[in-house]
Every structure is written in C-alpha cells, then in structure tokens.
Design an enzyme around this catalytic site. Structure first.
Site, PDB file in Angstrom:
ATOM      1  N   HIS A 147     -11.999   7.137 -46.733  1.00 21.67           N
ATOM      2  CA  HIS A 147     -12.290   8.574 -47.562  1.00 21.67           C
ATOM      3  C   HIS A 147     -13.602   9.017 -46.634  1.00 21.67           C
ATOM      4  O   HIS A 147     -13.393  10.300 -46.307  1.00 21.67           O
ATOM      5  CB  HIS A 147     -12.716   8.009 -48.713  1.00 21.67           C
ATOM      6  N   GLU A 148     -14.659   8.313 -46.604  1.00 23.07           N
ATOM      7  CA  GLU A 148     -15.847   8.805 -45.966  1.00 23.07           C
ATOM      8  C   GLU A 148     -15.918   9.281 -44.488  1.00 23.07           C
ATOM      9  O   GLU A 148     -16.306  10.010 -44.054  1.00 23.07           O
ATOM     10  CB  GLU A 148     -17.114   7.808 -46.042  1.00 23.07           C
ATOM     11  N   HIS A 153     -14.176  15.817 -40.631  1.00 25.53           N
ATOM     12  CA  HIS A 153     -14.596  17.381 -40.969  1.00 25.53           C
ATOM     13  C   HIS A 153     -15.820  17.549 -40.276  1.00 25.53           C
ATOM     14  O   HIS A 153     -15.818  18.905 -40.170  1.00 25.53           O
ATOM     15  CB  HIS A 153     -14.723  17.190 -42.531  1.00 25.53           C
ATOM     16  N   HIS A 155     -14.462  12.673 -44.507  1.00 23.33           N
ATOM     17  CA  HIS A 155     -15.337  13.514 -44.359  1.00 23.33           C
ATOM     18  C   HIS A 155     -16.283  13.711 -42.955  1.00 23.33           C
ATOM     19  O   HIS A 155     -16.621  14.795 -42.649  1.00 23.33           O
ATOM     20  CB  HIS A 155     -16.581  12.999 -45.465  1.00 23.33           C
TER      21      HIS A 155
END
Ligand SMILES: [Zn+2]
Length: 689
Positions: free
Chosen positions: A480-481, A487, A484
């Site tokens: 998940h992290e 991104h 990010h």
C-alpha cells in the site's frame, strides 16, 4: 514572542543550519549527519524570512503577470522552507523527541500564520486572477491552465477574496487549529507509548512464538528483559487480541487501546476535539459553506456529502447484516468451547481466528514464516519492474535519520528517476501507523527536481539474528505505502503544485490500494513468499485458503471501517457538538452499531481527522478509492495477464505519472474508458450475499 528555552539557542551552528536549507548530502539528499536538533529553530526562522521576502518580491512585480515572470517564480517560491519542513515533519513523525515535540508546537501555528499571510494576500491573488482571466490570450497549455485554475481555487478556499475582518478571524482560526492538531497527535502518541502490560511466562497461553519474541523485545526495551510486554502498538496489540487465550488480559489491553486520548488528565483530547470541530464549522461558514464537510468535499472527487452517504449507507446496511451472521456463528462456536458469556469486543478476533482455522484449515500464524519483510519488499520492487520498468538498487552507508532506515536509487528504463527510503520498524520515537511522504517532490521547472520519497511503517523487527516477519495485513501495508511511493516517484508533470500525490484526497488512495492487489498474485507469492526457516516456497494451497477465507470477517471489518467513516462525516456535518464522546455514543446507537464490535478509530485517537485536517470529512476516501481499485484490477485480471503491458502503460500514463494534471474522474476514465460502480467492491468484500 515567546522566550526560547535555552538549549534551543546553544549548540546550533551555521553549518548545521546551512545543511538543513541547502542539501549537500550524497545523491542530492540532505546530509543527516551535518545538523542537530538545535539547528531546526534558527533554520526555520531563516527559511521563513526568505519565503516572506520572495512573496514580497512577487507582489512587487509591476508588469502584467505571465507564466514566466509570475507563475514559475511563484511555484518555486518557499523552497528552503519546504526543505526545512520536510525534514522537520519527517522527524516529528518518524523519530521525534521532547525537543522536536516542543518545536512542533511552536512551528505549527507559525506556519499556519505564514500560510494565511500567503494565501490571503490580496496582491498575490490579484495576479493569479489576472493570469486566470488571460489564460486564452496566453495560449496556456492544458497543464499550465490546470495549475492556474487550481491555484486560484486554492486562494479562494483560503479566504483571499474575503473582507479584511473575516480574513483576520480566519487566520486566527487556522493558527489555533494547527496548534490543536499538533497537540492531538502528541497526546495520542503519549497515551500509546505510556501504557505497558508486563506479563510472565505463564500468561502467554495461545500466543505464537514470533509474537512472544516481539513482546519479549518490547519488555527488554523497557528494562525488563525477563518479562513480556503487551504494548498498544498495532504490531503487538492486534496479534495479542487475536491469539491470547487469556480473556481478562485481552479485555485489559483492548480497553487501554480504546481509551487512548480519553483517559482524562493532561493528554485527554475531549476539549481539543470540541474546539477543533467548532472552529472548523466557523471556518466553513466564513468561506460560504454550510458545514465543514461541504467545504472539504467541494474540493474532492465525491463533490458532496450526499454522494459520500450514497456510497457509505448501503454498504453499512449490508455490512451490519453480514456482521450479525458472523456474530451468530462465532457465538455458537464459542459456546461449543465452553464460552457462554456475551461475545465482547475483546473476544471477536480471538474466536474468529479459531473458527477460521477450523473452517478453512488455516490460520494467520501459518502464513507469517513465509512473509519476510525483505522478500515482500523485493516483491514490491519486482512488480514495479514488471509494470513500469523500474529498478531499485540499495545504497549503503548514507546517513539517514535512523540507522535502520534504508535508501534505494530508482531507475526507470535505465535512467535514474529518484530515491526511495524505507523506515520499517516500530520504536518509541515513532508515531503509530504507516505513511508515505516526500523529502522532495518532482517537478520540471528550471532544472527540475527529482523525487525523494519515503515510507514509514511500524513492524516488529526480527528477533536477534532472525529476519523480520510480517502478517498478511502488514505485507499489504508494505504494498500500500509503496503504491503511494510510486505515485510520487513516477510523477511526470511539469508543475510542483500538481506533482505526484497532490491530487484529491479521495483519489490519492487509488494508486496505493490498487498496488495491494499484486501482492497475492500467484506468481508473486510463488516467487517471494519463502519460508524463513527452509527457504521453500509457501505451499500453493495456502494462497487458495487465503482467498477462500478472505471475507470470513468482512462484515466485522467493514462495520469497523464504515462506522469510523460515518462518524467522521457526521462530526463534520454538525456545527455545535458540545461533547464529542456523548455525540459518538448517540450516533452509534442511532446507526445500530452491532454489539460487540469496537471502532478501532474512536474520535479521541482518530489522528486521520484530528491531527491535521487531511482526512477530516475524508475518511470515506479509502472506500471511494476502493471502488476504483477493484474495478481497475479487474481490468488486468480480465485480460488474463496481471502484468498486461498495454494496461500497465495506460495505468502509468493516466494514473501513476499523471499527478493532478486533470480532474481525477477524467484521469480514471482515460485509463479505464468509463467510471466504476460500487457493486463490484461490495461483491469483492463478500457483502452481496
Ligand atoms: Zn494510503
């Protein structure tokens, strides 16, 4: 101005201050060995003064504003302050101490004051407005147009168009809110790290070996090498509630967890919450919105509280129904094993784990030996390689903020695009939770800047000489992290203000949540889920069992999440809440919160919405993004190849590299050709039965 405590004035050196403001470390990093905590305060003063000076220079320009003479210098202004703040807030979150906390309480209102002066500056606003009016005449490209439109909106949302008296009040509100937010987070940290339950060998019944090892290490950290500590960090409290056979201890631990921020005394958050909500409501009214929720949502993909409720309420009804079925099954099962009391919040995970093990011949503890942190990281890197052509090379011996943080150089198609830093282990100086942020965001103005992004997690380190092992949830957190982080790393936009993760809050969880799907792709598990003891791959049937058991407690999980999301919305839809705890209780009653389920995010420690306003009236964002991530991954699955290059290329161009180039709905449709519906998400959670 307040007198500074003496120790902040001594020990600071000009070289230290310089090192915070002009990064001269290896690979374009700040040199973390070249400054001390004492340098933050003078560096802050210097950076702030310089930023003020730059703004004054910008407002003094007499020619008509253009992209060259105004927008570019405006976008690049405040760089030293950005640098200083990025290091300071990294430290405040990931490696704080008493001095940092004191400074944070001082900087937060000063920054809020600066931001008010900047964003309510009429002369500056007039220049943006003039640019906005001349966009056609200037033949601005789409990206530049978007920057001007968003920038103008940002000024208006910050009060630039308000009369002077209203501006003054708004400024005072912002300053006070910043202070309250910092204090809220510090109180939660204090209540989390203060509490400790020391156990002896005979109290450990039911706990897996690796959890015992972590508890032993935690006790040793507190000077009790012969005991075992239950602490409130998730890496301990969650497995403890899941596995401990001692009902009395589970009760004690969960009650302590739920009481964070609500224990009375100096760290109690009741008054902070009340005042925060009242000030937010007042701020919304000043800016022309009926509620704070309406103000926040005006700048989101969802647009209105009504649209958020249209997503949350049907899910809530279905989740409650499924949770009721789950509870019946758990009660029956618990009764068979001699438990005839009510099923309380501290029983749920414990019996759910046991029943799951029985029904699916599978329990979480079996999985953990196969989920080594280093391998899961390697898996995250590998997926980024397959999808986006990225390569990660670890760089050793570069000083960072803590000796366990690690640095990687990131290359795309052979060319360096940025740096990634991972700081994965829990320690008492770290705030709870997991997050991504950037020391530097990428842009392409005047020489540009490469992204330097980092992930912070709170995993338990491996016992002496052993690799760190993760639960499946923790492995998902890594992905998940890291989503990010991608991104930020892949951002391919020109302007800093729309770079990387600078997108609407309810869109920002799409790249992260979508990335989680690749963790359990069969090819990834086969390659990276290797036993820490034997090196052998996880038996493939484990993966089938994970999938089969995936929604075993989805009613419970969805109730927990949705209750917090609804709580957040209701808190920000109401103007005058005198007593947040009473409001919480009444709302849960009105919503018919299922018995025996506790919110893991109660308002008094709900940092998402009170430690800053990032997720205020925005906690729903995770589910809003989930509707998209399920739909997006379905595209890969339906193509028969989870690494489908054509789709990966579209995903790269329209989502991961796109920053805030265009409104989120446009970006999503460019990737997928249409907007998604919640039905697939509801089905994926097993709530459609
Ligand atoms: Zn996230």
């Amino acid at each position: 101005m307040q007198q500074q405590p003496a120790e902040e004035q001594c020990n600071s050196t000009p070289q230290g201050v310089q090192a915070l403001l002009d990064w001269q470390g290896a690979h374009g990093l700040p040199d973390f060995s070249a400054f001390s905590d004492a340098d933050f305060a003078p560096a802050f003063a210097q950076a702030l003064a310089e930023a003020e000076h730059e703004i004054a220079a910008l407002t003094a320009i007499e020619e008509e504003p253009t992209v060259e003479n105004f927008l570019i210098p405006f976008e690049l202004s405040g760089q030293k302050l950005d640098r200083l703040c990025s290091i300071f807030f990294l430290r405040a979150g990931a490696h704080g101490n008493e001095q940092i906390r004191r400074l944070e309480r001082r900087f937060a209102p000063e920054l809020a004051r600066f931001s008010s002066r900047l964003m309510m500056n009429k002369a500056l606003f007039a220049k943006i407005e003039a640019l906005y009016q001349r966009l056609d005449a200037l033949k601005a490209d789409d990206e530049t147009r978007r920057v001007v439109v968003e920038s103008r909106k940002g000024f208006i949302r910050s009060g630039a168009a308000l009369p002077a008296a209203a501006q003054q009040r708004l400024s005072a509100i912002n300053e006070r809110l910043a202070m309250l937010g910092a204090q809220f987070g510090q109180n939660v940290l204090q209540d989390t790290s203060d509490w400790l339950l020391l156990l002896q060998k005979e109290d450990l019944s039911g706990l897996p070996e690796d959890v015992i090892a972590v508890m032993r290490a935690a006790a040793a950290e507190h000077g009790q090498p012969d005991a075992y500590a239950v602490t409130l960090t998730r890496a301990i409290i969650v497995p403890f509630l899941t596995f401990s056979a001692r009902r009395d201890l589970r009760e004690q631990a969960l009650k302590a967890f739920l009481a964070r921020g609500a224990r009375g005394g100096a760290s109690d958050n009741a008054e902070i919450m009340r005042e925060t909500l009242a000030l937010r409501a007042e701020k919304a009214k000043l800016l022309g919105f009926p509620t704070y929720a309406a103000f926040k949502l005006d700048n989101s993909m969802a647009k209105s509280a009504g649209n958020v409720m249209d997503l949350l309420l049907p899910v809530w009804a279905k989740a409650r129904q499924k949770a009721a079925n789950e509870r019946d099954a758990l009660r029956e099962f618990a009764a068979q094993s001699g438990h005839n009391d009510r099923l309380e919040a501290w029983d749920w995970r414990f019996y759910a784990e046991k029943l799951k093990a029985k029904l699916y011949a599978f329990d979480e503890a079996q999985l953990k030996p196969y989920l080594q942190l280093d391998n899961i990281l390697a898996a995250a890197f590998y997926v980024a390689g397959r999808l986006f052509g990225l390569e990660f090379t670890e760089i050793a011996h570069v000083p960072l903020w803590h000796e366990t943080a690690r640095l990687w150089q990131v290359r795309k198609d052979g060319r360096e695009i940025g740096l990634f830093i991972g700081d994965y282990f829990a320690r008492s100086s770290k705030q709870s939770g997991a997050w991504m942020s950037a020391l530097q965001s990428s842009h392409k103005l005047r020489g540009g800047a490469k992204p330097i992004v980092y992930n912070i997690c709170n995993f338990a380190p491996g016992a002496k000489g052993q690799p760190a092992l993760l639960s499946l949830d923790e492995a998902r957190t890594v992905f998940h992290e890291f989503g990010h982080a991608l991104h930020g790393l892949l951002s391919d936009v020109r302007w800093p203000s729309i770079s990387g993760t600078a997108v609407a809050r309810d869109f920002v969880e799409l790249p992260s949540q979508l990335y989680e799907h690749w963790l359990t792709a069969p090819e990834i598990m086969a390659r990276f889920a290797l036993s820490a003891k034997t090196g052998k791959a996880m038996p493939p049937e484990f993966l089938q069992k994970i999938q089969a058991a995936k929604n075993f407690t989805s009613g419970y999980d969805t109730v927990q999440y949705t209750a917090s999301a609804l709580m957040d919305m209701e808190l920000h839809e109401n103007a005058d809440i005198a007593d947040v705890a009473a409001f919480e209780k009444a709302l849960l009653a009105r919503l018919h919160m299922p018995e025996g389920i506790a919110m893991m995010h109660r308002p008094a420690h709900f940092k998402h919405i009170f430690d800053g306003d990032g997720y205020a009236a925005g906690y729903y964002s995770y589910m809003w993004s989930e509707v998209m991530d399920i739909d997006a991954f379905t595209a890969f699955e339906a193509s028969g190849d989870v690494f489908n290059p054509e789709l990966a290329d579209k995903l790269y161009r329209h989502i991961y590299a796109a920053g805030g180039k265009a409104p989120p709905a446009e970006l999503y449709q460019a990737f997928r050709g249409r907007m998604p519906q919640p039905a697939a998400m509801i089905k994926d959670r097993g709530l459609d039965g």
